[in-house]
Design a protein around this motif. Sequence first.
Motif, PDB file in Angstrom:
ATOM      1  N   ILE A 157     -29.883   8.442  25.032  1.00 22.52           N
ATOM      2  CA  ILE A 157     -29.813   9.667  25.828  1.00 22.52           C
ATOM      3  C   ILE A 157     -31.098   9.864  26.625  1.00 22.52           C
ATOM      4  CG2 ILE A 157     -29.708  12.194  25.682  1.00 22.52           C
ATOM      5  CD1 ILE A 157     -27.839  11.761  23.241  1.00 22.52           C
ATOM      6  N   GLY A 158     -32.233   9.608  25.984  1.00 24.97           N
ATOM      7  CA  GLY A 158     -33.517   9.800  26.651  1.00 24.97           C
ATOM      8  C   GLY A 158     -33.716   8.887  27.848  1.00 24.97           C
ATOM      9  N   TYR A 159     -33.285   7.633  27.735  1.00 25.10           N
ATOM     10  CA  TYR A 159     -33.423   6.709  28.865  1.00 25.10           C
ATOM     11  C   TYR A 159     -32.533   7.098  30.037  1.00 25.10           C
ATOM     12  CZ  TYR A 159     -36.176   3.440  26.090  1.00 25.10           C
ATOM     13  OH  TYR A 159     -37.146   2.861  25.323  1.00 25.10           O
ATOM     14  N   GLY A 160     -31.464   7.810  29.776  1.00 29.28           N
ATOM     15  CA  GLY A 160     -30.573   8.222  30.852  1.00 29.28           C
ATOM     16  C   GLY A 160     -30.894   9.580  31.436  1.00 29.28           C
ATOM     17  N   ALA A 161     -31.816  10.299  30.822  1.00 28.91           N
ATOM     18  CA  ALA A 161     -32.145  11.654  31.286  1.00 28.91           C
ATOM     19  C   ALA A 161     -32.953  11.597  32.576  1.00 28.91           C
ATOM     20  CB  ALA A 161     -32.927  12.391  30.216  1.00 28.91           C
ATOM     21  N   LYS A 162     -32.725  12.578  33.409  1.00 27.65           N
ATOM     22  CA  LYS A 162     -33.429  12.638  34.691  1.00 27.65           C
ATOM     23  C   LYS A 162     -34.771  13.359  34.583  1.00 27.65           C
ATOM     24  CE  LYS A 162     -29.990  10.689  36.702  1.00 27.65           C
ATOM     25  NZ  LYS A 162     -30.012   9.262  36.723  1.00 27.65           N
ATOM     26  N   SER A 163     -34.912  14.253  33.567  1.00 24.77           N
ATOM     27  CA  SER A 163     -36.152  15.002  33.411  1.00 24.77           C
ATOM     28  C   SER A 163     -36.332  15.393  31.947  1.00 24.77           C
ATOM     29  CB  SER A 163     -36.135  16.258  34.285  1.00 24.77           C
ATOM     30  OG  SER A 163     -35.162  17.157  33.803  1.00 24.77           O
ATOM     31  N   VAL A 164     -37.515  15.875  31.630  1.00 22.77           N
ATOM     32  CA  VAL A 164     -37.811  16.332  30.273  1.00 22.77           C
ATOM     33  C   VAL A 164     -36.943  17.537  29.925  1.00 22.77           C
ATOM     34  CG1 VAL A 164     -39.633  17.260  28.805  1.00 22.77           C
ATOM     35  CG2 VAL A 164     -40.168  15.475  30.443  1.00 22.77           C
ATOM     36  N   GLU A 165     -36.705  18.393  30.887  1.00 18.54           N
ATOM     37  CA  GLU A 165     -35.891  19.586  30.643  1.00 18.54           C
ATOM     38  C   GLU A 165     -34.454  19.220  30.268  1.00 18.54           C
ATOM     39  OE1 GLU A 165     -37.751  19.215  33.453  1.00 18.54           O
ATOM     40  OE2 GLU A 165     -39.375  20.571  32.935  1.00 18.54           O
ATOM     41  N   VAL A 213     -33.465  16.604  28.665  1.00 19.09           N
ATOM     42  CA  VAL A 213     -33.465  16.139  27.274  1.00 19.09           C
ATOM     43  C   VAL A 213     -33.451  17.335  26.333  1.00 19.09           C
ATOM     44  CG1 VAL A 213     -34.773  14.892  25.515  1.00 19.09           C
ATOM     45  CG2 VAL A 213     -34.613  13.975  27.822  1.00 19.09           C
ATOM     46  N   ALA A 214     -34.187  18.376  26.653  1.00 20.93           N
ATOM     47  CA  ALA A 214     -34.203  19.578  25.813  1.00 20.93           C
ATOM     48  C   ALA A 214     -32.826  20.234  25.785  1.00 20.93           C
ATOM     49  CB  ALA A 214     -35.246  20.565  26.335  1.00 20.93           C
ATOM     50  N   TYR A 215     -32.132  20.243  26.908  1.00 20.52           N
ATOM     51  CA  TYR A 215     -30.793  20.834  26.949  1.00 20.52           C
ATOM     52  C   TYR A 215     -29.801  20.004  26.135  1.00 20.52           C
ATOM     53  CZ  TYR A 215     -32.617  23.728  30.714  1.00 20.52           C
ATOM     54  OH  TYR A 215     -33.359  24.597  31.460  1.00 20.52           O
ATOM     55  N   ILE A 216     -29.932  18.704  26.210  1.00 30.00           N
ATOM     56  CA  ILE A 216     -29.048  17.820  25.446  1.00 30.00           C
ATOM     57  C   ILE A 216     -29.328  17.952  23.950  1.00 30.00           C
ATOM     58  CG2 ILE A 216     -28.475  15.406  24.999  1.00 30.00           C
ATOM     59  CD1 ILE A 216     -29.023  14.924  28.009  1.00 30.00           C
ATOM     60  N   GLN A 217     -30.582  18.158  23.579  1.00 31.67           N
ATOM     61  CA  GLN A 217     -30.954  18.282  22.172  1.00 31.67           C
ATOM     62  C   GLN A 217     -30.246  19.467  21.513  1.00 31.67           C
ATOM     63  OE1 GLN A 217     -35.083  19.067  21.515  1.00 31.67           O
ATOM     64  NE2 GLN A 217     -34.949  18.731  19.328  1.00 31.67           N
ATOM     65  N   ILE A 218     -30.009  20.512  22.253  1.00 29.26           N
ATOM     66  CA  ILE A 218     -29.313  21.679  21.713  1.00 29.26           C
ATOM     67  C   ILE A 218     -27.904  21.303  21.262  1.00 29.26           C
ATOM     68  CG2 ILE A 218     -28.354  23.924  22.354  1.00 29.26           C
ATOM     69  CD1 ILE A 218     -30.840  24.293  24.137  1.00 29.26           C
ATOM     70  N   LEU A 219     -27.292  20.323  21.900  1.00 31.23           N
ATOM     71  CA  LEU A 219     -25.948  19.890  21.523  1.00 31.23           C
ATOM     72  C   LEU A 219     -25.923  19.194  20.161  1.00 31.23           C
ATOM     73  CD1 LEU A 219     -24.768  18.507  24.973  1.00 31.23           C
ATOM     74  CD2 LEU A 219     -24.259  20.733  23.960  1.00 31.23           C
ATOM     75  N   VAL A 220     -27.070  18.749  19.669  1.00 35.19           N
ATOM     76  CA  VAL A 220     -27.153  18.061  18.378  1.00 35.19           C
ATOM     77  C   VAL A 220     -27.153  19.059  17.220  1.00 35.19           C
ATOM     78  CG1 VAL A 220     -28.592  16.500  16.989  1.00 35.19           C
ATOM     79  CG2 VAL A 220     -28.342  16.119  19.434  1.00 35.19           C
ATOM     80  N   TRP A 221     -27.535  20.272  17.435  1.00 35.80           N
ATOM     81  CA  TRP A 221     -27.633  21.261  16.355  1.00 35.80           C
ATOM     82  C   TRP A 221     -26.343  21.464  15.587  1.00 35.80           C
ATOM     83  CZ3 TRP A 221     -30.842  25.492  19.280  1.00 35.80           C
ATOM     84  CH2 TRP A 221     -32.141  25.029  19.447  1.00 35.80           C
TER      85      TRP A 221
END
Length: 105
Positions: free
Chosen positions: A5-13, A15-23
């Motif tokens: 997921i991190g390698y495909g992310a366009k920005s640091v922000e 990645v933070a939004y995607i991380q919320i989906l893991v909760w």
Amino acid sequence: MGLYIGYGAKSVESVAYIQILVWPIAFFSSVFVNPATMPAWLGTLAELNPVSATASAVRELLGSSTWQTQSLAGEYALAGAIAWPLLLTLIFLPIAARRFRRGGQ
């Protein structure tokens, strides 16, 4: 999965939004609540969760009392705690490496 997921992310922000989906993965597990007290479909989903396998295995290894299980996944939590990370690594390591070589596309 995180590297993929991190390698495909366009920005640091992003990645933070995607991380919320893991909760929800942690909340749909047997870490906080006994699956036997959940509705049958949710209890089964919680016992199949990789986080539940790890939590149950840790409880077993530390000699703590474990939840009553409803499924085969709950009975063999230690095997699941070993198998889930291996399976996820076998799936996501090659595709994360491929994404890295392509420059994150």
